[in-house]
Enzyme design. Structure first.
Site, PDB file in Angstrom:
ATOM      1  N   HIS A 138       0.793  -1.241   0.000  1.00  0.00           N
ATOM      2  CA  HIS A 138       0.000   0.000   0.000  1.00  0.00           C
ATOM      3  C   HIS A 138       0.832   1.302   0.000  1.00  0.00           C
ATOM      4  CE1 HIS A 138       0.825  -0.622   4.188  1.00  0.00           C
ATOM      5  NE2 HIS A 138      -0.174  -1.434   4.403  1.00  0.00           N
ATOM      6  N   ASP A 153      -6.020  -4.257   0.387  1.00  0.00           N
ATOM      7  CA  ASP A 153      -5.850  -4.086   1.838  1.00  0.00           C
ATOM      8  C   ASP A 153      -7.217  -4.127   2.535  1.00  0.00           C
ATOM      9  OD1 ASP A 153      -4.753  -3.735   4.331  1.00  0.00           O
ATOM     10  OD2 ASP A 153      -4.258  -1.620   4.063  1.00  0.00           O
TER      11      ASP A 153
HETATM   12 ZN   LIG Z   1      -0.508  -2.587   6.034  1.00  0.00          ZN
END
Ligand SMILES: [Zn+2]
Length: 431
Positions: free
Chosen positions: A234, A307
């Protein structure tokens, strides 16, 4: 008798094989084949995909299924149903469960549950360090034997450069990709949102992008000195993209992923302390968001990963300072990625599909993400042009912490097939 699937008339897009044409897809007993005999066609389950894109089942190398330990938020069943509804057929789940995945027993427990409950393929990842404490190495060899496809302390970041160097060397010996959640904890103590004008205006403790950039740079150096492949999870900041781009130009074995929320929302969207937009790493500025999109366009960032991080409403319904970090995205990430990247004319349909299929699969060496003959018949059918309004109340996920709730997106999953069998029909889970 064999189970035969014949998908006709769709636009088949298989970026790994540079295929993009109207055509048919065939599968026998769970595997893709080049053609069917007339006798096999007569026996096949036929699906008319006219007007739809026929793509490989989507791959997400970064999800949290909270199982074991926090199954009120999500479990293997609900998480994989959410994934199937989003067009995904293969995911890698993160090891910050309870207990954490720092031992073969916990991995075995997850694999058993996957075998029993999952409607798609789930690959576990293991911890880099024992207890994710960043102090002692986890037994990487045992974890690999138990079936992990990557190691990471995601949710945390190994702070000691010495421990990280050894963890990286060790994982590399076992030919496992190291994935890192890049966060220098000394710069983020008490921080809850991006450091900048917005954090000042809201009076919230700021989280500087330097906290990420410093660790990305550290990982580049460790990758360069050890030869190990390190993947940045991310990525959220423009400077991190820049560091990665220059490292890749030198041939360093690093890679990175972007999350759908970081290429859509920015810190300003937090508006009036909306905890639905509290995530780690935090939403950044418009300039950072643009840098992530450019990074996806030029290959600096290798794939899109959600995520997916479920939390219960009671946890999210707190003051901004105390609410947990994280949002869910599996059920809308194809639509949001198509809206942000394809319908905005930044990337082609092929490129978006590549970022959500074989690119991530290749990083983790997964046998997934293509429509090659002989591959698993894992397939996603979607309408790239159908608009719909996200309603998190209807999600298959147990959680509702979705910042796209109420948003209009373009691109709708119409069916998902796993090993040649339908698991999602556009409305319901059919597995
Ligand atoms: Zn993470």
């Amino acid at each position: 008798m064999s189970h035969i699937l014949w998908i006709t008339g769709g636009r088949v897009i298989d970026p790994a094989n540079q295929r993009d044409a109207i055509g048919d897809i065939y599968a026998i007993d769970g595997q893709l084949v080049d053609s069917l005999s007339d006798a096999q066609k007569a026996q096949a389950t036929q699906v008319n995909a006219t007007g739809l894109v026929v793509a490989p089942g989507l791959v997400d190398i970064h999800v949290h299924f909270r199982d074991p330990g926090q199954t009120h938020k999500e479990d293997i069943r609900s998480g994989t149903e959410a994934a199937a509804a989003g067009g995904f057929t293969t995911v890698v789940c993160m090891p910050n469960t309870s207990p954490v995945c720092d031992n073969a027993g916990t991995i075995q427990r997850i694999m058993d549950k996957v075998e029993r409950d999952a409607v798609i393929r789930v690959h576990p990842s293991g911890c880099l360090t024992l207890g994710m404490k960043g102090e002692h190495l986890a037994p990487t060899g045992q974890l690999k034997n138990a079936g992990v496809v990557a190691v990471t302390d995601d949710g945390k970041c190994v702070q000691s450069n010495e421990i990280m160097r050894r963890a990286v060397e060790y994982a590399n010996m076992f030919d496992l990709i190291i994935m890192d959640h890049c966060q220098d904890a000394s710069l983020t103590e008490g921080a809850v949102m991006n450091e900048g004008e917005c954090s000042i205006r809201l009076g919230l403790r700021g989280w500087p992008s330097a906290a990420e950039d410093i660790i990305v740079a550290r990982n580049v150096i460790l990758s360069e000195t050890t030869g190990a492949h390190i993947h940045m999870q991310h990525v959220s900041s423009a400077a991190s993209v820049d560091i990665l781009r220059r490292a890749k130009q030198r041939g360093v074995a690093v890679s990175g992923e972007a999350s759908p929320h970081h290429i859509e929302f920015i810190d300003q969207d937090i508006g009036d302390y909306d905890t639905g937009l509290k995530m780690n790493p935090p939403l950044r500025t418009a300039a950072d968001r643009e840098a992530l999109i450019v990074g996806l366009c030029d290959g600096t960032l290798d794939c899109i990963a959600t995520d997916h991080a479920p939390h219960s409403p009671t946890e999210k319904d707190q003051e901004f300072d105390t609410a947990p970090f994280g949002i869910i995205g599996l059920e809308n990430s194809l639509a949001s990625s198509l809206t942000t990247l394809y319908h905005s004319k930044r990337l082609s349909l092929n490129e978006v599909i590549a970022l959500m299929t074989h690119k991530g699969a290749e990083l983790c060496k997964l046998d997934a993400g293509t429509l090659s003959a002989g591959a698993n018949a894992d397939i996603c059918l979607f309408d790239p042009n159908e608009s719909w309004t996200v309603d998190a109340e209807k999600f298959f996920s147990k959680s509702r912490n979705c910042p796209w709730h109420g948003k209009r997106l373009t691109g709708k999953v119409k069916a998902t097939y796993l090993a040649g069998k339908q698991v999602f029909d556009g409305t319901s889970i059919t597995a």
